[in-house]
Write a protein that holds these residues in place. Structure first.
Motif, PDB file in Angstrom:
ATOM      1  N   HIS A 199       2.855   1.444  -3.521  1.00 52.15           N
ATOM      2  CA  HIS A 199       2.025   1.807  -4.668  1.00 52.15           C
ATOM      3  C   HIS A 199       1.391   3.180  -4.528  1.00 52.15           C
ATOM      4  O   HIS A 199       0.981   3.778  -5.525  1.00 52.15           O
ATOM      5  N   ASN A 200       1.342   3.718  -3.323  1.00 51.59           N
ATOM      6  CA  ASN A 200       0.952   5.116  -3.162  1.00 51.59           C
ATOM      7  C   ASN A 200       2.021   6.046  -3.726  1.00 51.59           C
ATOM      8  O   ASN A 200       1.716   7.092  -4.308  1.00 51.59           O
ATOM      9  N   LYS A 201       3.280   5.643  -3.556  1.00 49.89           N
ATOM     10  CA  LYS A 201       4.412   6.442  -4.063  1.00 49.89           C
ATOM     11  C   LYS A 201       4.708   6.121  -5.527  1.00 49.89           C
ATOM     12  O   LYS A 201       4.920   7.012  -6.350  1.00 49.89           O
ATOM     13  N   ALA A 227       0.824  -1.204   0.000  1.00 48.34           N
ATOM     14  CA  ALA A 227       0.000   0.000   0.000  1.00 48.34           C
ATOM     15  C   ALA A 227       0.865   1.263   0.000  1.00 48.34           C
ATOM     16  O   ALA A 227       0.580   2.229  -0.723  1.00 48.34           O
ATOM     17  N   PRO A 252       2.865   4.053  -8.234  1.00 52.83           N
ATOM     18  CA  PRO A 252       1.677   3.255  -8.590  1.00 52.83           C
ATOM     19  C   PRO A 252       1.912   2.224  -9.682  1.00 52.83           C
ATOM     20  O   PRO A 252       1.169   1.246  -9.774  1.00 52.83           O
TER      21      PRO A 252
END
Length: 291
Positions: free
Chosen positions: A128-130, A125, A132
């Motif tokens: 993939h926030n940083k 999480a 994607p």
């Protein structure tokens, strides 16, 4: 076969084959990486002890404290997973985003499969926030100087169980299948090659082609004392009988014959000639079948 060739070490691919990614070391004693446009970050793999003394790793106490005689204990807790994501981001954020992040499994004395998935989801999480678009993959492992447990994802049954969890829970994780480490984990001899054991280990994994996103291939060679040394030599020194080598390559082809795109990493440390030999053995196996 439809490979995305990965640049490994300093060696160059044979004519006509072009690497699309470069493998970059990102273990816990690394504090900075070189500037590369398209790369796969190869994170801590817990074979041996680390110093755990860089200014970067000191920022992450859960990572720094999770070790057994300084062999890192991967995926020790959800806090560790969060810090691991922050470590990867800190290592890479002044560069272009990685295309691939390769991780490695925990040891089974403190983490089971469900625990690994839960902790991985924390890591995923944040990453993939940083980043994607980065693809995260895990490599099966066999062999470590760690004492107290063994790698959670090592034997064929472990790999299959992980793939089933990935499928059932829609986990954003792929598997990179290291063929020689699978042979080691299953205690499969190569001289002579124990073909039935190889078939029995590999065949159940063919069901999970969609979850297997890449492969590692390398050879072994005897040293002066007769001990087989990993990542040295080629497949001819690993499988002295040509028919045995062909059977081994048949297994690679059986996995990859769906033509799905997969990462290909030839982890050879013994020179350009051995590197080319390993690459061409696999590539020619495909050419032979296609013609």
């Amino acid at each position: 076969m439809n490979f995305c060739f990965v640049q490994y070490n300093r060696y160059t691919y044979p004519s006509g084959l072009e690497p699309e990614l470069t493998e970059i070391a990102g273990h816990f004693d690394i504090s900075e990486i070189k500037d590369v446009q398209d790369y796969s970050l190869h994170t801590e793999y817990s074979f041996a002890s680390r110093k755990l003394s860089t200014e970067l790793v000191k920022r992450f106490p859960a990572i720094k404290e999770a070790h057994n005689r300084y062999v890192p204990q991967l995926w020790k807790s959800e806090k560790w997973a969060d810090e691991f994501a922050q470590f990867v981001i800190a290592l890479t954020e002044s560069h272009v985003a990685p295309k691939v992040i390769e991780i490695h499994p925990p040891f089974n004395d403190y983490c089971d499969m469900d625990g690994f998935i839960d902790r991985f989801n924390v890591f995923e999480a944040v990453i993939h926030n940083k980043y994607p678009n980065v693809q995260i993959v895990v490599e099966n492992r066999a062999g470590s100087r760690y004492s107290g447990g063994k790698f959670l994802v090592s034997k064929a049954a472990d790999i299959g169980a992980l793939c089933e969890k990935i499928r059932q829970k829609d986990v954003k994780l792929g598997v990179v299948l290291d063929f020689p480490q699978l042979l080691t984990a299953e205690h499969i001899n190569t001289d002579p090659f124990e073909k039935l054991k190889y078939h029995s280990a590999l065949n159940p994994l063919l069901e999970y082609r969609n979850e297997i996103k890449g492969l590692h291939i390398w050879g072994k060679k005897q040293n002066d004392t007769g001990r087989m040394i990993a990542h040295v030599g080629n497949l001819n020194t690993y499988f002295p009988n040509p028919e045995d080598k062909r059977y081994f390559l048949d297994g690679i082809y059986a996995l990859c014959r769906d033509d799905a795109r997969r990462f290909f990493v030839p982890e050879v440390n013994s020179g350009q000639a051995d590197f080319e030999s390993v690459v061409m053995d696999v590539v020619n196996r495909c050419i032979d079948d296609c013609h």
